[in-house]
Design a protein around this motif. Structure first.
Motif, mmCIF file in Angstrom:
data_model
loop_
_atom_site.group_PDB
_atom_site.id
_atom_site.type_symbol
_atom_site.label_atom_id
_atom_site.label_comp_id
_atom_site.label_asym_id
_atom_site.label_seq_id
_atom_site.Cartn_x
_atom_site.Cartn_y
_atom_site.Cartn_z
ATOM 1 N N ARG A 42 0.834 -1.219 0.000
ATOM 2 C CA ARG A 42 0.000 0.000 0.000
ATOM 3 C C ARG A 42 0.862 1.260 0.000
ATOM 4 O O ARG A 42 0.550 2.238 -0.660
ATOM 5 C CB ARG A 42 -0.916 0.026 1.223
ATOM 6 C CG ARG A 42 -1.901 -1.095 1.275
ATOM 7 C CD ARG A 42 -3.294 -0.650 0.809
ATOM 8 N NE ARG A 42 -4.180 -1.798 0.780
ATOM 9 C CZ ARG A 42 -4.946 -2.164 1.808
ATOM 10 N NH1 ARG A 42 -4.966 -1.447 2.909
ATOM 11 N NH2 ARG A 42 -5.694 -3.230 1.731
ATOM 12 N N LEU A 43 1.949 1.229 0.797
ATOM 13 C CA LEU A 43 2.822 2.405 0.872
ATOM 14 C C LEU A 43 3.512 2.655 -0.466
ATOM 15 O O LEU A 43 3.603 3.799 -0.916
ATOM 16 C CB LEU A 43 3.870 2.223 1.977
ATOM 17 C CG LEU A 43 3.379 2.343 3.423
ATOM 18 C CD1 LEU A 43 4.460 1.871 4.396
ATOM 19 C CD2 LEU A 43 2.974 3.781 3.754
ATOM 20 N N ALA A 44 3.979 1.569 -1.105
ATOM 21 C CA ALA A 44 4.648 1.716 -2.400
ATOM 22 C C ALA A 44 3.663 2.298 -3.430
ATOM 23 O O ALA A 44 4.024 3.195 -4.199
ATOM 24 C CB ALA A 44 5.188 0.372 -2.876
ATOM 25 N N GLU A 45 2.423 1.814 -3.411
ATOM 26 C CA GLU A 45 1.392 2.347 -4.318
ATOM 27 C C GLU A 45 1.135 3.823 -4.045
ATOM 28 O O GLU A 45 1.074 4.637 -4.953
ATOM 29 C CB GLU A 45 0.063 1.608 -4.107
ATOM 30 C CG GLU A 45 -0.093 0.337 -4.896
ATOM 31 C CD GLU A 45 -1.254 -0.494 -4.341
ATOM 32 O OE1 GLU A 45 -2.259 0.093 -3.891
ATOM 33 O OE2 GLU A 45 -1.116 -1.737 -4.341
ATOM 34 N N TYR A 46 0.984 4.160 -2.770
ATOM 35 C CA TYR A 46 0.670 5.544 -2.409
ATOM 36 C C TYR A 46 1.782 6.497 -2.852
ATOM 37 O O TYR A 46 1.531 7.550 -3.431
ATOM 38 C CB TYR A 46 0.433 5.671 -0.897
ATOM 39 C CG TYR A 46 0.087 7.080 -0.474
ATOM 40 C CD1 TYR A 46 -1.221 7.554 -0.540
ATOM 41 C CD2 TYR A 46 1.079 7.964 -0.043
ATOM 42 C CE1 TYR A 46 -1.534 8.862 -0.186
ATOM 43 C CE2 TYR A 46 0.779 9.273 0.312
ATOM 44 C CZ TYR A 46 -0.541 9.701 0.241
ATOM 45 O OH TYR A 46 -0.827 11.006 0.577
ATOM 46 N N HIS A 51 9.340 -0.295 -4.840
ATOM 47 C CA HIS A 51 9.585 -1.065 -3.615
ATOM 48 C C HIS A 51 9.427 -0.221 -2.357
ATOM 49 O O HIS A 51 9.936 0.903 -2.294
ATOM 50 C CB HIS A 51 11.018 -1.607 -3.597
ATOM 51 C CG HIS A 51 11.363 -2.452 -4.770
ATOM 52 N ND1 HIS A 51 10.954 -3.757 -4.895
ATOM 53 C CD2 HIS A 51 12.071 -2.168 -5.894
ATOM 54 C CE1 HIS A 51 11.405 -4.245 -6.044
ATOM 55 N NE2 HIS A 51 12.088 -3.309 -6.672
ATOM 56 N N CYS A 52 8.777 -0.798 -1.354
ATOM 57 C CA CYS A 52 8.796 -0.238 -0.004
ATOM 58 C C CYS A 52 9.309 -1.336 0.919
ATOM 59 O O CYS A 52 8.836 -2.472 0.860
ATOM 60 C CB CYS A 52 7.401 0.205 0.426
ATOM 61 S SG CYS A 52 7.320 0.596 2.184
ATOM 62 N N ALA A 201 10.327 3.219 7.182
ATOM 63 C CA ALA A 201 10.295 2.546 5.877
ATOM 64 C C ALA A 201 11.268 3.209 4.918
ATOM 65 O O ALA A 201 11.674 4.361 5.106
ATOM 66 C CB ALA A 201 8.890 2.571 5.280
ATOM 67 N N ILE A 202 11.634 2.428 3.898
ATOM 68 C CA ILE A 202 12.521 2.881 2.834
ATOM 69 C C ILE A 202 11.776 2.695 1.515
ATOM 70 O O ILE A 202 11.036 1.708 1.356
ATOM 71 C CB ILE A 202 13.804 2.024 2.823
ATOM 72 C CG1 ILE A 202 14.560 2.173 4.158
ATOM 73 C CG2 ILE A 202 14.720 2.416 1.658
ATOM 74 C CD1 ILE A 202 15.232 0.911 4.588
#
Ligand code: PLP
Length: 359
Positions: A42-46, A51-52, A201-202
């Motif tokens: 979800r974070l990578a999409e947002y 990659h997240c 997160a990265i």
């Protein structure tokens, strides 16, 4: 009145968050449970990156970037002097030398002109090898990445975005976390997107970096979990924190609108009294802090206090003024803008539930 009202947010999201936490308690996969991978997706999409990689906190996220880029003694890494300590700390912890850069006086972010001067000075001196830049999205406003990316390319430096405060910010529709070669964020409770403990997160588009981050975050693991191919650390995001973040992320776009509305209201009522924060054309801030500049900071803060409004100073001490960096021997005259800001800035309460909180 609260400076950041986490209780009001919890009351608003209580049912959803409690349910998500209960799900984790029921399945019992507390480390690397299914919520962690769901959150990373979800974070990578947002953010809009490939990659997240989640980890234990924003400082570890930055430290992992130093490990992945093999930053070591003899290297120079450039960062703003006006930031939170962790930005500079990870450079020194890797054994490299932080080179402090002055700020833009209206955006509070790293000044690209001063950055280029300092890169040239390091090259001219010939003692350190310039390797990377860590730019910070201070108070929620993305740094000037269009210019920073040009400078990084010109001098062959890696660019890291410290988006610990910047999550939710944008430049021309491109989101914080997607700038540079890699970006980091923090889920410390008071950040724009926070959990109920430590988290980080990265973000990166590089498959190669992503694989290295996933290895370094779990003791330098290889393909087999018990074959360790490099020296890493233990830095995972707890499943319960991922569960909290999934619900908070779902609400985040709505909260961002409320934060921006609060900032506009502040701007309208305060612009005649103070220097209010500048958001350049095309930029969007996530308003981690709402920060004013005043020559009479102490008196202004006392006045707010008398009215029951809490205020804070971010930051009263620049990196070059920190005891831990005394041996680098900078003076305030080397970094005049940031040194002045440290004496004049103060921040007002900022969170998405400002209208609803009464005391
Ligand atoms: C908060 C913060 C960090 C560190 O994040 P933690 O999760 O507290 O380790 C790093 N850089 C900046 C700019 C921050 O504001």
């Amino acid at each position: 009145m609260q400076f950041i009202d986490l209780a009001a947010q919890y009351q608003h999201l209580k049912q959803r968050i409690d349910k998500r936490i209960q799900t984790v308690l029921d399945h019992g996969h507390y480390i690397m449970g299914p919520e962690v991978e769901e959150l990373e997706q979800r974070l990578a999409e947002y953010v809009g990156v490939k990659h997240c990689i989640s980890c234990a906190n924003g400082t570890d996220a930055l430290q992992l970037t130093m490990m992945v880029l093999d930053i070591k003694p003899g290297d120079a890494v450039f960062c703003p002097t006006f930031t939170f300590f962790a930005t500079a700390e990870v450079i020194a912890y890797a054994g490299a030398t932080p080179v402090f850069v002055d700020s833009d006086e209206r955006t509070f972010n790293i000044c690209p002109q001063d950055l280029e001067k300092r890169i040239q000075a390091v090259i001219a001196e010939g003692k350190l090898v310039p390797k990377a830049i860590i730019a910070v999205d201070l108070f929620g406003l993305p740094a000037n990445y269009p210019e920073l990316e040009t400078i990084a390319a010109k001098y062959g430096l890696k660019l890291i975005e410290d988006a610990a405060q910047g999550f939710g910010g944008e430049i021309n529709g491109k989101r914080a976390g997607s700038f540079g070669d890699m970006a980091t964020t923090s889920f410390f409770p008071a950040k724009p997107l926070g959990c109920y403990g430590d988290g980080g997160a990265i973000f990166t588009n590089s498959d190669e970096y992503a694989a290295l981050f996933r290895s370094y975050r779990v003791h330098g693991k290889g393909k087999d979990k018990y074959d360790n191919v490099r020296i890493g650390i233990n830095s995972r995001l707890d499943t319960i924190q991922a569960a909290v973040l999934l619900e908070k992320l779902a609400e985040f776009p709505t909260e961002l609108i409320a934060r921006n509305r609060a900032a506009v209201n502040y701007n309208e009522s305060l612009a005649t009294k103070y220097i209010t924060p500048l958001v350049p054309e095309g930029f969007l801030s996530s308003w981690a802090q709402y920060t004013l500049i005043s020559e009479n900071r102490d008196a202004e803060m006392a006045r707010y206090k008398a009215e029951g409004v809490p205020t804070m100073i971010y930051y009263g001490t620049c990196m070059h003024q920190q005891t831990a960096f005394k041996q680098l021997a900078y003076t305030d005259d080397d970094l005049p803008v940031a040194s002045r800001l440290a004496k004049q800035v103060f921040s007002l309460p900022m969170h998405p539930y400002l209208r609803k909180s009464k005391n």
